[in-house]
Design a protein around this motif. Structure first.
Motif, PDB file in Angstrom:
ATOM      1  N   GLU A   1       0.795  -1.254   0.028  1.00  0.00           N
ATOM      2  CA  GLU A   1      -0.031   0.058  -0.081  1.00  0.00           C
ATOM      3  C   GLU A   1       0.831   1.260   0.091  1.00  0.00           C
ATOM      4  OE1 GLU A   1      -3.030   0.227  -0.543  1.00  0.00           O
ATOM      5  OE2 GLU A   1      -3.636  -1.912   0.034  1.00  0.00           O
TER       6      GLU A   1
ATOM      7  N   TYR B   1      -7.456  -2.953   1.779  1.00  0.00           N
ATOM      8  CA  TYR B   1      -7.115  -1.348   2.357  1.00  0.00           C
ATOM      9  C   TYR B   1      -7.580  -0.484   1.593  1.00  0.00           C
ATOM     10  CZ  TYR B   1      -5.155  -3.746   6.530  1.00  0.00           C
ATOM     11  OH  TYR B   1      -4.893  -4.226   7.620  1.00  0.00           O
TER      12      TYR B   1
ATOM     13  N   LYS C   1       2.602  -6.961   5.484  1.00  0.00           N
ATOM     14  CA  LYS C   1       1.915  -5.870   4.977  1.00  0.00           C
ATOM     15  C   LYS C   1       2.920  -4.440   4.981  1.00  0.00           C
ATOM     16  CE  LYS C   1      -1.201  -5.241   8.369  1.00  0.00           C
ATOM     17  NZ  LYS C   1      -2.132  -4.937   9.147  1.00  0.00           N
ATOM     18  N   TYR C   2       3.187  -3.853   4.051  1.00  0.00           N
ATOM     19  CA  TYR C   2       4.013  -3.006   3.663  1.00  0.00           C
ATOM     20  C   TYR C   2       3.314  -1.603   3.057  1.00  0.00           C
ATOM     21  CZ  TYR C   2       7.713  -6.308   3.851  1.00  0.00           C
ATOM     22  OH  TYR C   2       8.257  -7.433   4.240  1.00  0.00           O
ATOM     23  N   TRP C   3       3.715  -0.427   4.074  1.00  0.00           N
ATOM     24  CA  TRP C   3       3.019   1.006   3.421  1.00  0.00           C
ATOM     25  C   TRP C   3       4.485   1.523   2.833  1.00  0.00           C
ATOM     26  CZ3 TRP C   3      -0.995   3.722   2.565  1.00  0.00           C
ATOM     27  CH2 TRP C   3      -0.842   5.175   2.590  1.00  0.00           C
TER      28      TRP C   3
ATOM     29  N   ARG D   1      -4.317   7.537   6.176  1.00  0.00           N
ATOM     30  CA  ARG D   1      -3.110   6.752   6.369  1.00  0.00           C
ATOM     31  C   ARG D   1      -2.796   6.564   7.699  1.00  0.00           C
ATOM     32  NH1 ARG D   1       2.034   9.520   5.453  1.00  0.00           N
ATOM     33  NH2 ARG D   1       1.060  10.623   7.285  1.00  0.00           N
TER      34      ARG D   1
ATOM     35  N   ILE E   1      -3.557   2.911   9.717  1.00  0.00           N
ATOM     36  CA  ILE E   1      -2.134   2.080  10.552  1.00  0.00           C
ATOM     37  C   ILE E   1      -2.484   2.043  11.898  1.00  0.00           C
ATOM     38  CG2 ILE E   1       0.179   2.345  11.015  1.00  0.00           C
ATOM     39  CD1 ILE E   1       0.754   3.349   8.251  1.00  0.00           C
TER      40      ILE E   1
ATOM     41  N   THR F   1      -5.038  -0.726  12.535  1.00  0.00           N
ATOM     42  CA  THR F   1      -4.708  -2.247  12.268  1.00  0.00           C
ATOM     43  C   THR F   1      -3.248  -2.644  12.267  1.00  0.00           C
ATOM     44  OG1 THR F   1      -4.311  -1.546   9.743  1.00  0.00           O
ATOM     45  CG2 THR F   1      -6.673  -1.887  10.487  1.00  0.00           C
ATOM     46  N   ASP F   2      -2.621  -1.911  12.913  1.00  0.00           N
ATOM     47  CA  ASP F   2      -1.092  -2.357  13.266  1.00  0.00           C
ATOM     48  C   ASP F   2      -0.995  -3.063  14.348  1.00  0.00           C
ATOM     49  OD1 ASP F   2       1.726  -2.426  13.237  1.00  0.00           O
ATOM     50  OD2 ASP F   2       1.880  -0.328  14.367  1.00  0.00           O
TER      51      ASP F   2
ATOM     52  N   TRP G   1       2.053  -3.385  10.445  1.00  0.00           N
ATOM     53  CA  TRP G   1       2.521  -2.653   9.254  1.00  0.00           C
ATOM     54  C   TRP G   1       4.024  -2.423   9.169  1.00  0.00           C
ATOM     55  CZ3 TRP G   1      -0.047  -1.862   4.872  1.00  0.00           C
ATOM     56  CH2 TRP G   1      -1.159  -1.750   5.158  1.00  0.00           C
ATOM     57  N   TYR G   2       4.623  -2.853   8.294  1.00  0.00           N
ATOM     58  CA  TYR G   2       6.162  -2.300   7.766  1.00  0.00           C
ATOM     59  C   TYR G   2       5.932  -0.957   6.921  1.00  0.00           C
ATOM     60  CZ  TYR G   2       6.935  -6.877   9.969  1.00  0.00           C
ATOM     61  OH  TYR G   2       6.973  -7.921  10.943  1.00  0.00           O
TER      62      TYR G   2
END
Length: 289
Positions: free
Chosen positions: A70, A132, A172-174, A217, A221, A224-225, A231-232
């Motif tokens: 994302e 997401y 999961k990557y942001w 954002r 995060i 849902t982190d 989240w990474y």
């Protein structure tokens, strides 16, 4: 996402303070120093070799892996995914980039269109944007109500818990890009005929809503982190470094092992026998290069 606050330091002798300042400068220079093409491709080749080893382990062990990417438009999701999948089998590593939902899908339970794409044994599924969307583009651009988005944020951690409990490794990557770098990349899409397809009317509308996306954002995060599906965040202002860092992190998060392989030897070719090349006017394409 706010900048890190600097903590006050206690007084130290001049020599120690000088050494600390020197280390800080070295770290900053190292972080902002651009990779040469030679260095980048050398590191990429090594990491992609490890991705092949991971692939063989997934195939042999029947493991299931799901990776979500994302980030804002122009954050570098597509380039990162290409770097990951460039040297592996598309039968094992499958990229899912869903279009806008159909009229029928709009009437379904929200997660219904995503669940069929989750991995089976021996698969790595990569989502180029995922469920997401409901917390990001759908919320900001008005494709869902605030209530629908809030309900999604409340429910999705439990959904991801169920996904993980089914035996799926979920990452999961942001990808985080700053305003100036996004502007530069968007201009590049406008002016480069190879990239113009990346610029949709929705991207243009989204471009002006920077802080709406920032708020979305942040809330996404924070909601849902979780400890089971964290989240990474990736600093993607330098695309090359971001790609290498992502692959390195994926390899560190999946407990793969090198799968033994027999040494491959090519067999002897068969004899020609009575085969003759046909006298046929094959249509070869023109050799322009």
């Amino acid at each position: 996402m706010t900048d890190k606050q600097l903590q006050p330091e206690t007084e130290t002798p001049d020599t120690e303070q000088t050494e600390k300042q020197s280390n800080i400068c070295t770290d900053k220079n190292s972080k902002h120093k651009k990779l040469t093409k030679k260095k980048y491709y050398k590191e990429l080749e090594k990491l992609q070799g490890e991705m092949v080893a991971l692939q063989e382990w997934v195939k042999a062990s029947g493991q299931k892996v799901c990776i979500i990417f994302e980030g804002r438009d122009g954050a570098g999701k597509g380039g990162a995914i290409k770097a990951i999948t460039e040297r592996v089998s598309p039968r094992i590593f499958q990229v899912v980039a869903l279009p806008a939902p159909s009229e029928r899908q709009k009437t379904q339970m929200y997660m219904q269109r995503y669940i069929p794409h989750l991995p089976a044994a021996g698969e790595v599924i990569i989502f180029d944007r995922s469920w997401y969307n409901r917390a990001g583009v759908e919320r900001v651009m008005g494709f869902c109500t605030e209530q629908e988005s809030k309900e999604f944020l409340e429910i999705i951690p439990f959904m991801e818990k169920a996904i993980i409990n089914s035996g799926i490794i979920l990452l999961k990557y942001w990808l985080e890009v700053n305003m100036e770098e996004q502007h530069r990349r968007m201009l590049g899409r406008i002016n480069d005929p190879r990239k113009i397809w990346k610029l949709s009317p929705m991207d243009i509308k989204s471009y002006s809503r920077w802080y709406d996306y920032s708020r979305a954002r942040d809330e996404m995060i924070m909601a849902t982190d979780t400890s089971w599906a964290p989240w990474y965040v990736v600093d993607s202002n330098d695309k090359k470094k971001a790609r290498l860092n992502i692959i390195k992190h994926i390899l560190s998060e999946i407990p793969y092992k090198k799968t033994p392989r027999k040494k491959v030897e090519l067999p002897k070719r068969q004899d020609k026998g009575n085969y003759q090349e046909p006298n046929y006017p094959y249509r070869y394409i023109p050799e322009k290069y």
